[in-house]
Design a protein around this motif. Structure first.
Motif, PDB file in Angstrom:
ATOM      1  N   ASN A  11    -124.172  25.799  48.325  1.00 35.95           N
ATOM      2  CA  ASN A  11    -124.278  25.519  49.770  1.00 35.95           C
ATOM      3  C   ASN A  11    -125.209  24.346  50.082  1.00 35.95           C
ATOM      4  N   VAL A  12    -125.046  23.234  49.345  1.00 39.84           N
ATOM      5  CA  VAL A  12    -125.927  22.096  49.600  1.00 39.84           C
ATOM      6  C   VAL A  12    -125.383  21.240  50.743  1.00 39.84           C
ATOM      7  N   SER A  13    -126.309  20.739  51.531  1.00 41.30           N
ATOM      8  CA  SER A  13    -125.996  19.824  52.625  1.00 41.30           C
ATOM      9  C   SER A  13    -126.982  18.673  52.576  1.00 41.30           C
ATOM     10  N   LEU A  14    -126.505  17.501  52.992  1.00 41.51           N
ATOM     11  CA  LEU A  14    -127.363  16.318  52.998  1.00 41.51           C
ATOM     12  C   LEU A  14    -126.965  15.423  54.162  1.00 41.51           C
ATOM     13  N   THR A  15    -127.973  15.020  54.936  1.00 41.89           N
ATOM     14  CA  THR A  15    -127.783  14.083  56.040  1.00 41.89           C
ATOM     15  C   THR A  15    -128.719  12.907  55.831  1.00 41.89           C
ATOM     16  N   ILE A  16    -128.182  11.693  55.936  1.00 40.67           N
ATOM     17  CA  ILE A  16    -128.984  10.478  55.782  1.00 40.67           C
ATOM     18  C   ILE A  16    -128.782   9.597  57.003  1.00 40.67           C
ATOM     19  N   GLY A  17    -129.869   9.269  57.681  1.00 42.03           N
ATOM     20  CA  GLY A  17    -129.797   8.414  58.856  1.00 42.03           C
ATOM     21  C   GLY A  17    -128.887   8.964  59.939  1.00 42.03           C
ATOM     22  N   GLY A  18    -128.881  10.283  60.082  1.00 46.02           N
ATOM     23  CA  GLY A  18    -128.024  10.911  61.080  1.00 46.02           C
ATOM     24  C   GLY A  18    -126.583  11.052  60.659  1.00 46.02           C
ATOM     25  N   ASN A  19    -126.264  10.596  59.468  1.00 51.35           N
ATOM     26  CA  ASN A  19    -124.892  10.666  58.963  1.00 51.35           C
ATOM     27  C   ASN A  19    -124.768  11.820  57.970  1.00 51.35           C
ATOM     28  N   SER A  20    -123.872  12.762  58.245  1.00 52.43           N
ATOM     29  CA  SER A  20    -123.669  13.906  57.365  1.00 52.43           C
ATOM     30  C   SER A  20    -122.919  13.460  56.112  1.00 52.43           C
ATOM     31  N   ILE A  21    -123.564  13.538  54.957  1.00 56.04           N
ATOM     32  CA  ILE A  21    -122.971  13.115  53.689  1.00 56.04           C
ATOM     33  C   ILE A  21    -122.265  14.276  53.001  1.00 56.04           C
ATOM     34  N   LEU A  22    -122.915  15.450  53.006  1.00 58.50           N
ATOM     35  CA  LEU A  22    -122.335  16.656  52.414  1.00 58.50           C
ATOM     36  C   LEU A  22    -122.638  17.846  53.322  1.00 58.50           C
ATOM     37  N   ARG A  23    -121.674  18.769  53.404  1.00 60.73           N
ATOM     38  CA  ARG A  23    -121.847  19.951  54.246  1.00 60.73           C
ATOM     39  C   ARG A  23    -121.440  21.205  53.474  1.00 60.73           C
ATOM     40  N   GLU A  24    -122.421  22.055  53.194  1.00 59.12           N
ATOM     41  CA  GLU A  24    -122.179  23.377  52.599  1.00 59.12           C
ATOM     42  C   GLU A  24    -121.270  23.308  51.372  1.00 59.12           C
ATOM     43  N   VAL A  25    -121.663  22.506  50.398  1.00 61.38           N
ATOM     44  CA  VAL A  25    -120.853  22.307  49.190  1.00 61.38           C
ATOM     45  C   VAL A  25    -121.415  23.140  48.038  1.00 61.38           C
ATOM     46  N   SER A  26    -120.537  23.827  47.334  1.00 60.39           N
ATOM     47  CA  SER A  26    -120.930  24.635  46.176  1.00 60.39           C
ATOM     48  C   SER A  26    -120.026  24.310  44.989  1.00 60.39           C
ATOM     49  N   LEU A  27    -120.581  24.398  43.784  1.00 58.91           N
ATOM     50  CA  LEU A  27    -119.783  24.246  42.565  1.00 58.91           C
ATOM     51  C   LEU A  27    -120.531  24.864  41.399  1.00 58.91           C
ATOM     52  N   GLN A  28    -119.776  25.146  40.322  1.00 57.90           N
ATOM     53  CA  GLN A  28    -120.351  25.617  39.081  1.00 57.90           C
ATOM     54  C   GLN A  28    -119.706  24.874  37.915  1.00 57.90           C
ATOM     55  N   VAL A  29    -120.484  24.653  36.869  1.00 56.28           N
ATOM     56  CA  VAL A  29    -119.952  24.071  35.635  1.00 56.28           C
ATOM     57  C   VAL A  29    -120.446  24.915  34.469  1.00 56.28           C
ATOM     58  N   ALA A  30    -119.523  25.316  33.610  1.00 51.98           N
ATOM     59  CA  ALA A  30    -119.856  26.090  32.415  1.00 51.98           C
ATOM     60  C   ALA A  30    -119.602  25.241  31.176  1.00 51.98           C
ATOM     61  N   SER A  31    -120.081  25.689  30.050  1.00 52.56           N
ATOM     62  CA  SER A  31    -119.809  25.003  28.790  1.00 52.56           C
ATOM     63  C   SER A  31    -118.314  25.032  28.509  1.00 52.56           C
ATOM     64  N   SER A  32    -117.851  24.048  27.751  1.00 53.34           N
ATOM     65  CA  SER A  32    -116.428  23.930  27.372  1.00 53.34           C
ATOM     66  C   SER A  32    -115.510  23.888  28.591  1.00 53.34           C
ATOM     67  N   GLU A  33    -115.998  23.280  29.677  1.00 53.72           N
ATOM     68  CA  GLU A  33    -115.217  23.196  30.916  1.00 53.72           C
ATOM     69  C   GLU A  33    -115.366  21.805  31.519  1.00 53.72           C
ATOM     70  N   ILE A  34    -114.256  21.266  32.015  1.00 49.20           N
ATOM     71  CA  ILE A  34    -114.298  20.012  32.765  1.00 49.20           C
ATOM     72  C   ILE A  34    -114.022  20.310  34.229  1.00 49.20           C
ATOM     73  N   VAL A  35    -114.977  19.959  35.070  1.00 49.71           N
ATOM     74  CA  VAL A  35    -114.832  20.102  36.519  1.00 49.71           C
ATOM     75  C   VAL A  35    -114.750  18.693  37.104  1.00 49.71           C
ATOM     76  N   ALA A  36    -113.709  18.426  37.864  1.00 47.72           N
ATOM     77  CA  ALA A  36    -113.503  17.100  38.452  1.00 47.72           C
ATOM     78  C   ALA A  36    -113.747  17.138  39.951  1.00 47.72           C
ATOM     79  N   LEU A  37    -114.469  16.142  40.442  1.00 51.71           N
ATOM     80  CA  LEU A  37    -114.659  15.945  41.879  1.00 51.71           C
ATOM     81  C   LEU A  37    -113.746  14.801  42.292  1.00 51.71           C
ATOM     82  N   ILE A  38    -112.789  15.081  43.159  1.00 49.35           N
ATOM     83  CA  ILE A  38    -111.892  14.034  43.633  1.00 49.35           C
ATOM     84  C   ILE A  38    -112.026  13.898  45.141  1.00 49.35           C
TER      85      ILE A  38
END
Length: 251
Positions: A11-38
Motif C-alpha cells: 500500500n505505498v503511495s508517493l506524491t511529489i510537488g503535488g503530483n500523485s506518482i503512486l497510489r496504494e500500490v502493493s507487490l511481492q517478489v519471491a525467489s525463482s520468480e519474475i515479476v514484471a511491472l508494465i
C-alpha cells in the motif's frame, strides 16, 4: 529448490510537488520468480522499482525486504563520458571489486565474454545491457531489479535478452523484479505481471492480464495484437547485435 519471500511492498503511495506518482500500490517478489511491472510512460514503474530498492522513501505504506537481502540493479539508462578511458572489465568492477577470472565468468554467463577488454564507449546497446547485467550478477544477488533491461536494443536482441533473464532465474533461483513498457515482450519470461498506471490496474499471470479489460483499455487493441504476435517459437539464435547466427538453432 524452496521458494522464499524476498520483498513485500504494501500500500505505498508517493506524491511529489503535488503530483500523485503512486497510489496504494502493493507487490511481492519471491525467489525463482519474475515479476514484471508494465505500463505507459509516467506510470510510476521506475519509481516503484526505486522504492523497492530503498532509494526512494514512500509517503505512506511499508516496504519489507528479507534480512540480509543481496540486491543487483540494472538501471534504465547509463551514460559514460566519451573521454573516459574505461574498459568493460573495469566498468563491471566499479563499486564491486572482482578478479579478471570472475569478470570473465560473469560476462560469459550473459553471453558477452568477448567484450571484456573493449572500451565501454565502443560496445553496442545489447552488449552494454549484458555488461550491466554481468555487473549486477557479480554481487550474487537474491533479488535482481531490472529497469527496462532491453533499453536501446533492437527487437531481435530484446527476445534474446528476455530468454537470458529467464535462464538466469532458473540457474540461480533468484527473484527478479523487471520494469517494461509492454506485456508482449515479457510474456515468455514472466511469472506475474502488474499493470501499473500510478495505481495497479490489474495483475496476475500474463495470459490473464492480456485479457483483462483494464489492460485492453490502457494499451488498446494494438497492444493485444502485438501480444498475439509474440506467441511463437524461435528456431534460431541471435548474436549480441541481433543478427541470426547461422547453423545454431534452439533445441
Amino acid at each position: 529448490m524452496s521458494v522464499e519471500l524476498l520483498l513485500t511492498v504494501e500500500n505505498v503511495s508517493l506524491t511529489i510537488g503535488g503530483n500523485s506518482i503512486l497510489r496504494e500500490v502493493s507487490l511481492q517478489v519471491a525467489s525463482s520468480e519474475i515479476v514484471a511491472l508494465i505500463g505507459p510512460n509516467g506510470a510510476g514503474k521506475s519509481t516503484l522499482a526505486r522504492i523497492a530498492l530503498g532509494l526512494i522513501r514512500p509517503d505512506r505504506g511499508q516496504v519489507w525486504r528479507k534480512p540480509g537481502l543481496r540486491l543487483g540493479y540494472v538501471p534504465q539508462r547509463l551514460t559514460v563520458d566519451a573521454t573516459l578511458p574505461l574498459t568493460v572489465q573495469r566498468f563491471v568492477t566499479l563499486g564491486a571489486p572482482a578478479t579478471r577470472a570472475q569478470v570473465q565468468a560473469g560476462l560469459a554467463e550473459v553471453g558477452a565474454a568477448s567484450i571484456i577488454d573493449s572500451p565501454v564507449q565502443a560496445i553496442s546497446g545489447g552488449e552494454m545491457q549484458r555488461a550491466l547485467l554481468a555487473r549486477a550478477l557479480l554481487r550474487e544477488p537474491d533479488l535482481l531489479v531490472l529497469d527496462e533491461p532491453v533499453q536501446g536494443v533492437d527487437v531481435s536482441g530484446q527476445y534474446e535478452l528476455y530468454d537470458l533473464i529467464s535462464n538466469i532465474k532458473k540457474r540461480r533461483g533468484c527473484g527478479i523484479l523487471m520494469v517494461s513498457h509492454e506485456l508482449h515482450l515479457v510474456m515468455a519470461a514472466t511469472d506475474h505481471v502488474l499493470c501499473l498506471n500510478r495505481h495497479i490496474c490489474c495483475s496476475g499471470h500474463p495470459d490473464h492480464v492480456a485479457r483483462d479489460p483494464a489492460y485492453l483499455e490502457l494499451f488498446g487493441l494494438d497492444g493485444a495484437r502485438r501480444l498475439a504476435i509474440y506467441h511463437h517459437h524461435h528456431n534460431h539464435r541471435h548474436n549480441l547485435h541481433g543478427a541470426v547466427v547461422v547453423g545454431e538453432t534452439d533445441a
